[in-house]
Each structure stands twice: as structure tokens, then as C-alpha cells.
Design a protein around this motif. Structure first.
Motif, PDB file in Angstrom:
ATOM      1  N   ALA A 206       0.831  -1.197   0.000  1.00 35.68           N
ATOM      2  CA  ALA A 206       0.000   0.000   0.000  1.00 35.68           C
ATOM      3  C   ALA A 206       0.864   1.243   0.000  1.00 35.68           C
ATOM      4  N   PRO A 207       0.361   2.349  -0.581  1.00 30.29           N
ATOM      5  CA  PRO A 207       1.143   3.576  -0.590  1.00 30.29           C
ATOM      6  C   PRO A 207       1.375   4.102   0.807  1.00 30.29           C
ATOM      7  N   ALA A 208       2.501   4.754   1.000  1.00 30.57           N
ATOM      8  CA  ALA A 208       2.833   5.275   2.316  1.00 30.57           C
ATOM      9  C   ALA A 208       1.856   6.372   2.707  1.00 30.57           C
ATOM     10  N   ALA A 209       1.596   6.470   4.014  1.00 32.97           N
ATOM     11  CA  ALA A 209       0.681   7.488   4.500  1.00 32.97           C
ATOM     12  C   ALA A 209       1.287   8.869   4.336  1.00 32.97           C
ATOM     13  N   ASP A 210       0.433   9.856   4.124  1.00 36.38           N
ATOM     14  CA  ASP A 210       0.874  11.230   3.988  1.00 36.38           C
ATOM     15  C   ASP A 210       1.242  11.750   5.366  1.00 36.38           C
ATOM     16  N   PRO A 211       2.527  12.117   5.594  1.00 36.78           N
ATOM     17  CA  PRO A 211       2.924  12.561   6.927  1.00 36.78           C
ATOM     18  C   PRO A 211       2.245  13.854   7.345  1.00 36.78           C
ATOM     19  N   ALA A 212       1.722  14.611   6.373  1.00 38.84           N
ATOM     20  CA  ALA A 212       1.066  15.877   6.704  1.00 38.84           C
ATOM     21  C   ALA A 212      -0.392  15.690   7.085  1.00 38.84           C
ATOM     22  N   ALA A 213      -0.917  14.482   6.882  1.00 34.37           N
ATOM     23  CA  ALA A 213      -2.333  14.245   7.163  1.00 34.37           C
ATOM     24  C   ALA A 213      -2.567  14.114   8.659  1.00 34.37           C
ATOM     25  N   ALA A 214      -3.680  14.660   9.108  1.00 39.34           N
ATOM     26  CA  ALA A 214      -4.029  14.549  10.515  1.00 39.34           C
ATOM     27  C   ALA A 214      -4.549  13.159  10.805  1.00 39.34           C
ATOM     28  N   PRO A 215      -4.408  12.691  12.060  1.00 41.89           N
ATOM     29  CA  PRO A 215      -4.919  11.352  12.415  1.00 41.89           C
ATOM     30  C   PRO A 215      -6.394  11.234  12.062  1.00 41.89           C
ATOM     31  N   GLY A 216      -6.758  10.130  11.444  1.00 42.98           N
ATOM     32  CA  GLY A 216      -8.142   9.891  11.083  1.00 42.98           C
ATOM     33  C   GLY A 216      -8.529  10.420   9.725  1.00 42.98           C
ATOM     34  N   ASP A 217      -7.655  11.250   9.093  1.00 42.90           N
ATOM     35  CA  ASP A 217      -7.960  11.762   7.755  1.00 42.90           C
ATOM     36  C   ASP A 217      -7.839  10.649   6.726  1.00 42.90           C
ATOM     37  N   VAL A 218      -8.719  10.674   5.752  1.00 39.16           N
ATOM     38  CA  VAL A 218      -8.620   9.761   4.627  1.00 39.16           C
ATOM     39  C   VAL A 218      -7.942  10.508   3.483  1.00 39.16           C
ATOM     40  N   VAL A 219      -6.786  10.013   3.054  1.00 38.56           N
ATOM     41  CA  VAL A 219      -6.046  10.675   1.988  1.00 38.56           C
ATOM     42  C   VAL A 219      -6.596  10.202   0.650  1.00 38.56           C
ATOM     43  N   GLN A 220      -7.206  11.103  -0.103  1.00 35.31           N
ATOM     44  CA  GLN A 220      -7.777  10.753  -1.396  1.00 35.31           C
ATOM     45  C   GLN A 220      -6.667  10.627  -2.430  1.00 35.31           C
ATOM     46  N   PRO A 221      -6.713   9.590  -3.272  1.00 37.64           N
ATOM     47  CA  PRO A 221      -5.713   9.467  -4.326  1.00 37.64           C
ATOM     48  C   PRO A 221      -5.900  10.559  -5.366  1.00 37.64           C
ATOM     49  N   GLU A 222      -4.805  10.921  -6.024  1.00 35.39           N
ATOM     50  CA  GLU A 222      -4.878  11.924  -7.082  1.00 35.39           C
ATOM     51  C   GLU A 222      -5.680  11.373  -8.259  1.00 35.39           C
ATOM     52  N   GLU A 223      -6.624  12.175  -8.753  1.00 38.11           N
ATOM     53  CA  GLU A 223      -7.449  11.727  -9.866  1.00 38.11           C
ATOM     54  C   GLU A 223      -6.661  11.815 -11.166  1.00 38.11           C
ATOM     55  N   THR A 224      -6.714  10.758 -11.939  1.00 37.63           N
ATOM     56  CA  THR A 224      -6.041  10.732 -13.234  1.00 37.63           C
ATOM     57  C   THR A 224      -6.982  10.133 -14.258  1.00 37.63           C
ATOM     58  N   MET A 225      -6.789  10.515 -15.518  1.00 39.76           N
ATOM     59  CA  MET A 225      -7.588   9.934 -16.583  1.00 39.76           C
ATOM     60  C   MET A 225      -7.167   8.491 -16.796  1.00 39.76           C
ATOM     61  N   PRO A 226      -8.115   7.589 -17.027  1.00 37.52           N
ATOM     62  CA  PRO A 226      -7.754   6.195 -17.268  1.00 37.52           C
ATOM     63  C   PRO A 226      -7.065   6.033 -18.612  1.00 37.52           C
ATOM     64  N   GLU A 227      -6.271   4.981 -18.738  1.00 33.14           N
ATOM     65  CA  GLU A 227      -5.608   4.703 -20.008  1.00 33.14           C
ATOM     66  C   GLU A 227      -6.614   4.278 -21.062  1.00 33.14           C
TER      67      GLU A 227
END
Length: 385
Positions: free
Chosen positions: A37-58
Motif C-alpha cells: 500500500a502507498p505510504a501514509a501522507d505525513p502531513a495528514a491529521a490522524p483519522g484523515d482519509v487521503v484521497q488518491p490523485e485523480e487521473t484519466m484512465p488509459e
């Protein structure tokens, strides 16, 4: 709504979102650790859900019933499908379009399709603004059983062996892991050949079909498959050390523009790929542009070259060689090569694509390339007729 329509709707939505749905977490429950799994965002507050960056599908998956089949000299060039609750869609077909029987994993000829057939199609996210809209078809899937999942098309983005001896394949813009059992327990076969392939033959950049029914709601998603069909490696295998000038990764930057549109082909087809500037030259992905223009692209591994062909001209480009010259297509039976020109940057391979100067398409004759601060526009002159 029957199972087939439900599956198509779910999978289309899944691919359009890059399978980015996140499971709702219970803050009081401890989730098992996932080393992939991707590493957690160190800037995120406890309990925050880090949304993945939206990208166009191939690529995009759609389902429909064949309404019309267009042919030229007995070869299928377009398939119009009727889609439930949506406009009809014209799937433009080329020699590179894949035909697959989902039930047995075998290749099919698109000429065997007929009006009224139900098909799934993987096609470019780029569509025209015409009615009905048009898009380039990458793969046409038929014969999908009512009670089984459709063969899903993916590109290998990252690859590693599992402790059990299988593969863990990252795909879909980093949003999905597809895992396999060990070699002895997986059914893996090549597309259109009788060659013997194994899990060791799977490489980053390869395209493959996989059959699976469930995707775990996590990020990245998790799916398990026991059946793979491996597609030919070009153009993903280009630039594997045989090119005269492998492209440096640190010399390519997107064109500077705050509101850039990107690459526009024939006036209304906007590609998902963005142009790149290298050594002051605007570069575009060869295959994506060529196929939207209706050209065919073939790759010569030994010569490290790609040939673009239309009904009148053909252009062969060589990795590491800044020289561009087109000749009449063999079917034209004529003479008249253009003079070799240098465009300031040699073609190179990167991220599974061949990049060429946008102006290379003008050497084909019959195409106009316009570059400004917001876009690269490549127009087939016949489109203005």
C-alpha cells in the motif's frame, strides 16, 4: 437489468474512476498492514482519509449491441454500438484493434462479428464531439457468458514476485493490484501465437487480459486471477538498451501553460496524453496520435524503428536518429520521397511510448501541425473536406 448490463455498468464506472473507491473505515478497527500500500501522507491529521490523485484512465470499458458494421474491402473499419441510456458510440477499428473471445481467451477476427451481437469494448477516453461520438477501439470482447466476468484489459505498471511464487501486478494508474498464484496454478497464454509463455515473461509495459470477479474495496484495489492472456510487447518493449540515444528522464518537461488543452487531433479529438518539451522541441506520443488520425503503426524490434502508414504515405522513425523522411505507401505504387529533415530531437522511448517531434507528422504530407502556448493541433487535411 440483466447480469451482463449490470456488470458493464459497474466495470465502466470502475475504470472511469481508475478504481479509486475507498472503503469506509471504522476508526475503532485496526486494519491489517499491506506492504504494497502507498505510504501514509505525513502531513495528514490522524483519522484523515487521503484521497488518491485523480487521473484519466488509459482506456475505458463500455458495453453495447452492434448496430452497424462499416467495412472497406471486407475489412472492418468501424463498429457502431447502441448503449443503454447513452448515445450510440462509433468504435473506429484499425489493424491493431484486438479481438478476443472472453469465454476461451482466443483471438477472433472482427469480420466474424454481426449486427445484433453484444460486445464489450475497451477504447480511448478521447472521443469526438460529433453525434454519435467516435473513439479509437483498442479491444473488442465478445462471447461473454451471462454468469461470468468479462476479460479485463490492463497494462503492467509495476511488477513483483509474491512469497507464494506468483505475481503482484500494479495497474490502472496505480489504483489496482492484480495477483496471481504460482506458475503451476495459473493459466497463462499468449495472444494469437502458440508460443509457451510463463509468469517470467510478463514485463513492465506489457498489456494483458485477466479474468476476475471481485475487486476488494481498498486503495489500491485488490483482485485475484488464475487466467492471463499476454499481448505482444510492442511498443512497451522499445528502448531496451538497443537504441542509439536512450532518452534521459530528467530532460523532459510538460509544455508550460496554465490552461493548456493538450494534443488535439483533427479539430475535436483531445488526447489524454500531454505534449512534452525536450531540448526545446515539442514531442508527442507517436502511436496515440497516429491511430487517432487513422494510421497504422508497426514496430521493428531489431531495427528499433516504428513505421506510420496511411493510404498514401508512410514514415519510418528510428530511436536516436534525428532524421525524418516519408515515402509513398506500397499500395500506391508511386515514387516521391521527401527530403530528409532534422527536427531538433531524435525519437525516444519512455513510459512504454515512442515520442516524436510533433512536426514529424508534417513530413507524412497531408497533415498540418500547429503549436501554440496552449495546445498542439495535428490535422489531417482531408478532415476539412
Amino acid at each position: 437489468m440483466d447480469k451482463k448490463r449490470l456488470f458493464a455498468a459497474l466495470m465502466s464506472a470502475s475504470m472511469l474512476c481508475g478504481i479509486t473507491a475507498l472503503a469506509v473505515e471504522d476508526n475503532n478497527a485496526a486494519a491489517p498492514a499491506d506492504s504494497n500500500a502507498p505510504a501514509a501522507d505525513p502531513a495528514a491529521a490522524p483519522g484523515d482519509v487521503v484521497q488518491p490523485e485523480e487521473t484519466m484512465p488509459e482506456r475505458v470499458l463500455t458495453w453495447g449491441k452492434i448496430k452497424e458494421i462499416t467495412k472497406e474491402e471486407d475489412a472492418v473499419t468501424a463498429i457502431t454500438i447502441a448503449r443503454e441510456g447513452k448515445d450510440d458510440l462509433v468504435l473506429n477499428v484499425s489493424e491493431q484493434t484486438i479481438g478476443l473471445d472472453s469465454q476461451n481467451g482466443q483471438a477472433i477476427g472482427l469480420e466474424s462479428l454481426k449486427e445484433g451481437d453484444d460486445i464489450y469494448a475497451f477504447h480511448s477516453p478521447a472521443t469526438t464531439m460529433s453525434l454519435p461520438p467516435q473513439s479509437a477501439a483498442e479491444a473488442i470482447i465478445c462471447n461473454v457468458p451471462q454468469d461470468a466476468a468479462c476479460a479485463m484489459l490492463h497494462t503492467v505498471e509495476k511488477l513483483e514476485k509474491t512469497e507464494e511464487g506468483g505475481l503482484s501486478i500494479l495497474t490502472d494508474n496505480g489504483s489496482l493490484y492484480i495477483r496471481t498464484p504460482k506458475q503451476e496454478e495459473v493459466d497463462i497464454q499468449p495472444y494469437r501465437t502458440r508460443n509457451i509463455v510463463t509468469l517470467d515473461d510478463v514485463k513492465v509495459g506489457d498489456r494483458f487480459f485477466a479474468w476476475y470477479g471481485v475487486v476488494a474495496e481498498s486503495y489500491p484495489g485488490q483482485a485475484f486471477t488464475e487466467k492471463l492472456v499476454l499481448l505482444p510487447g510492442e511498443p512497451a518493449e522499445v528502448g531496451n538498451g538497443n537504441a542509439a540515444d536512450p532518452a534521459p528522464q530528467n530532460n523532459n518537461t510538460p509544455l508550460p501553460a496554465a490552461a493548456k488543452t493538450g494534443i488535439i487531433v483533427d479539430g475535436d479529438m483531445v488526447l489524454t496524453e500531454m505534449p512534452i518539451e525536450k531540448n526545446g522541441v515539442t514531442m508527442v506520443p507517436l502511436r496515440s496520435v497516429a491511430e487517432v488520425l487513422g494510421c497504422t503503426v508497426t514496430w521493428n524490434q531489431d531495427e528499433q524503428s516504428a513505421t506510420i502508414s496511411d493510404n498514401a504515405r508512410q514514415l519510418t522513425v528510428y530511436l536516436g536518429k534525428d532524421s525524418f523522411m516519408s515515402i509513398p505507401a506500397p499500395a500506391v505504387n508511386a515514387v516521391g520521397a521527401t527530403a530528409p529533415v532534422s527536427l531538433g530531437c531524435a525519437p525516444y522511448a519512455e513510459d512504454g511510448r515512442i515520442w516524436v517531434p510533433a512536426k514529424a507528422f508534417e513530413t507524412m504530407v497531408g497533415y498540418t501541425v500547429t503549436i501554440d502556448s496552449t495546445s498542439v493541433q495535428i490535422t489531417h487535411e482531408k478532415a476539412a473536406d
